[in-house]
Enzyme design. Structure first.
Site, mmCIF file in Angstrom:
data_model
loop_
_atom_site.group_PDB
_atom_site.id
_atom_site.type_symbol
_atom_site.label_atom_id
_atom_site.label_comp_id
_atom_site.label_asym_id
_atom_site.label_seq_id
_atom_site.Cartn_x
_atom_site.Cartn_y
_atom_site.Cartn_z
ATOM 1 N N CYS A 246 0.698 -1.302 0.082
ATOM 2 C CA CYS A 246 0.113 -0.074 0.021
ATOM 3 C C CYS A 246 0.854 1.361 -0.160
ATOM 4 O O CYS A 246 0.476 2.121 -0.903
ATOM 5 C CB CYS A 246 -1.041 0.024 1.133
ATOM 6 S SG CYS A 246 -0.269 -0.348 2.982
ATOM 7 N N HIS B 263 -2.757 6.635 4.574
ATOM 8 C CA HIS B 263 -1.434 6.634 4.813
ATOM 9 C C HIS B 263 -0.654 8.115 4.178
ATOM 10 O O HIS B 263 -1.128 8.711 3.124
ATOM 11 C CB HIS B 263 -0.324 5.623 4.082
ATOM 12 C CG HIS B 263 -0.604 4.209 4.664
ATOM 13 N ND1 HIS B 263 -1.336 4.010 5.721
ATOM 14 C CD2 HIS B 263 -0.454 3.003 3.923
ATOM 15 C CE1 HIS B 263 -1.425 2.544 6.041
ATOM 16 N NE2 HIS B 263 -0.653 1.955 4.917
#
Length: 332
Positions: A131, A238
């Site tokens: 990710c 994130h």
């Protein structure tokens, strides 16, 4: 174009599996049938998906005997290593979301905005990157094409959803004063400079993933790169500080305009209006947000950028579905 593809979703009840179903529902691909698989523990669950009720099936050795065109795996490395080759042997193309196949030289590691051409060389398995790597390379690729990257320094601030439901539970339970189960220390009021296990060289496995995967996706096996990955008490999306050194000089406004025109990127960069990417703004979206774009005067041809993306969507589920979309479009 065909409209009767048969698709398996393996790990359909997990955090990423649920997000995959959500995105497939949004995108309405030309699929004739989906079949949902999970572990024995989750088998038998009834799930509403695309206007009908599905019963989750247990993943078994013979699950792919009935024939599938594609499968999206999101059930962990052990499951992928065992079942992906079985699926391929039965004629199915596997898009795998685990780390099991990412660094296999015979398996393309793909972010469609960056290196979709690599899909042409697959041998039945296509790997979905980590990710934190996905959002980084979406921002790095156009810059590399224009100025040729010499060195990268990653500092990440990664949400607890990247650790799955146990990570989310640790944050929610920690806010109630309960001790952690997933993380080695409480995540509430803490930043944990450890994601995954430590390796002999002092880096964590997550940091090694980012470095190795970035080199593979950008096609630069000798790129100088380092990373520090940190888990922060944020539920989702994130954030990354990326410091880049280029081979060529650049104009800062040209960099901003280049990023604005690049596929899959939204530039949010206006200090006068306090506009910069935030995790809360990225959540629920598929684009990678880029801001805090500024020159690094400590080195020649240096640049700093701040990159934020929804780690469950673009960082996992959406990227896998985009790979599937690309493959389907090529079948005409």
């Amino acid at each position: 174009m065909r409209d009767n593809f048969r698709i398996a979703i393996v790990g359909s009840t997990g955090l990423v599996g649920r997000k995959i179903r959500e995105i497939l529902q949004e995108r309405q691909l030309p699929v004739g049938e989906y079949v949902l698989f999970a572990s024995k523990r989750s088998a038998g669950q009834k799930i509403e998906f695309l206007g009908r009720e599905y019963v989750v099936q247990e993943l078994k050795e013979d699950s792919f005997d009935s024939g599938f065109d594609y499968a999206i795996f999101s059930a962990g490395g052990e499951t992928s290593r065992h079942f992906a080759p079985i699926a391929v042997e039965k004629g199915c193309v596997v898009i795998d979301n685990s780390s099991a196949w990412r660094m296999d030289p015979n398996v393309p590691l793909v972010v469609p905005e960056v290196n979709s051409a690599a899909l042409q060389n697959h041998r039945g398995i296509i790997a979905n990157p980590n990710c934190s790597t996905i959002q980084a390379v979406v921002a790095l690729k156009p810059l590399d094409d224009a100025y040729s990257i010499r060195r990268v320094i990653y500092s990440t601030y990664q949400a607890v959803s990247g650790a799955g439901k146990p990570g989310v539970d640790d944050l929610k339970n920690g806010l109630r004063g309960l001790p952690p189960i997933k993380f080695p220390y409480p995540i509430v009021n803490n930043c944990l400079p450890q994601i995954d296990v430590f390796l002999n060289n002092g880096y964590t496995k997550e940091e090694e993933k980012m470095m190795a995967e970035t080199r593979k996706i950008l096609g630069k096996p000798y790129l100088r790169i380092t990373a520090t990955t940190v888990r922060v008490p944020v539920l989702n999306s994130h954030s990354e500080s990326i410091n880049i050194e280029f081979e060529k000089p650049f104009d800062i406004e040209e960099v901003k305009n280049l990023l604005k025109k690049s596929l899959g990127i939204i530039v949010q960069d206006d200090p006068a209006k306090l506009l910069y990417p935030l995790a809360t703004n990225a959540t629920g979206h598929d684009e990678v947000l880029v801001g805090r774009i500024r020159r690094d005067d400590s080195i020649e041809n240096g640049l700093n950028i701040w990159v934020v993306a929804d780690n469950l969507r673009k960082g996992a589920a959406t990227n896998a579905v985009q790979i599937l979309e690309t493959l389907i479009k090529e079948e005409k």
